[in-house]
Scaffold this motif. Sequence first.
Motif, PDB file in Angstrom:
ATOM      1  N   ALA A 243       0.833  -1.203   0.000  1.00  9.40           N
ATOM      2  CA  ALA A 243       0.000   0.000   0.000  1.00  9.40           C
ATOM      3  C   ALA A 243       0.865   1.250   0.000  1.00  9.40           C
ATOM      4  CB  ALA A 243      -0.921  -0.002   1.211  1.00  9.40           C
TER       5      ALA A 243
ATOM      6  N   THR B 284       2.444   1.655  -3.601  1.00 11.68           N
ATOM      7  CA  THR B 284       1.484   2.048  -4.628  1.00 11.68           C
ATOM      8  C   THR B 284       0.806   3.370  -4.303  1.00 11.68           C
ATOM      9  OG1 THR B 284      -0.304   0.797  -3.583  1.00 11.68           O
ATOM     10  CG2 THR B 284       1.003  -0.341  -5.273  1.00 11.68           C
TER      11      THR B 284
ATOM     12  N   LYS C  51      -6.616  -0.481   3.754  1.00 13.27           N
ATOM     13  CA  LYS C  51      -7.953  -0.881   4.192  1.00 13.27           C
ATOM     14  C   LYS C  51      -7.855  -1.592   5.536  1.00 13.27           C
ATOM     15  CE  LYS C  51      -9.887   0.377   0.334  1.00 13.27           C
ATOM     16  NZ  LYS C  51      -9.759   1.770   0.172  1.00 13.27           N
TER      17      LYS C  51
ATOM     18  N   GLU D 174      -1.765   3.733  -2.387  1.00  8.84           N
ATOM     19  CA  GLU D 174      -3.196   3.579  -2.127  1.00  8.84           C
ATOM     20  C   GLU D 174      -3.470   3.531  -0.628  1.00  8.84           C
ATOM     21  OE1 GLU D 174      -4.371  -1.026  -2.424  1.00  8.84           O
ATOM     22  OE2 GLU D 174      -3.500  -0.224  -4.263  1.00  8.84           O
ATOM     23  N   GLU D 175      -4.703   3.844  -0.289  1.00 10.25           N
ATOM     24  CA  GLU D 175      -5.118   3.869   1.116  1.00 10.25           C
ATOM     25  C   GLU D 175      -5.170   2.451   1.676  1.00 10.25           C
ATOM     26  OE1 GLU D 175      -6.175   5.915   4.531  1.00 10.25           O
ATOM     27  OE2 GLU D 175      -5.515   6.705   2.622  1.00 10.25           O
TER      28      GLU D 175
END
Length: 192
Positions: free
Chosen positions: A74, A77, A82, A79-80
Amino acid sequence: MVESVTYQGRRVALRIPDAQAFEAQAIERGQATLQRSLDRMTSFFAEQNRIQAKIEGEQYGAANAPTLEQIQAARETGEELKLPGNKNTLFGRAARQAAATLVSSELELAARTEMNNAILDFETRQANPAGLQDKLDAIIQGYSSTFDESVPSMARSMKAKLALTANAKYASYHSSFITKQQEDSKSNWMGS
């Protein structure tokens, strides 16, 4: 002429005495006592259910927290991350908090490891501390932004902890770099 006499009657209170229903009062007191007992019992069981939901949520969150590999993916990349759980239920909030705490600890450990590697690299190359400061700032920003939107309070807390660690490490390296430069200058001057 004859005087007329007016009769003024006495005012008599025509009040019926209160009939006290002792049996009804006793029944009412008994029902009130029973209601208070039921309220306490309901409150007790509701609290027990809240405690149980919180414990189960924490266990679920800890068991399903993202792994270090997922955290690194994460981070790379952008991205958040989860997290398990939600913000709507006690179980969900407890699961989310437990997962966020574990992720924060994992991120902090990974960030400190990367900081130590960066400092070791700068020490072996005897590089300028200004570059180290930029590198440490990038590490802090990269790791703390992993869950900036999902748990902002935890991200800010981690950013502050990492900044304190980075500042201490930078100050130590900066001091040793200056001392080393002064020793090298002195030995060069003496050797000339």
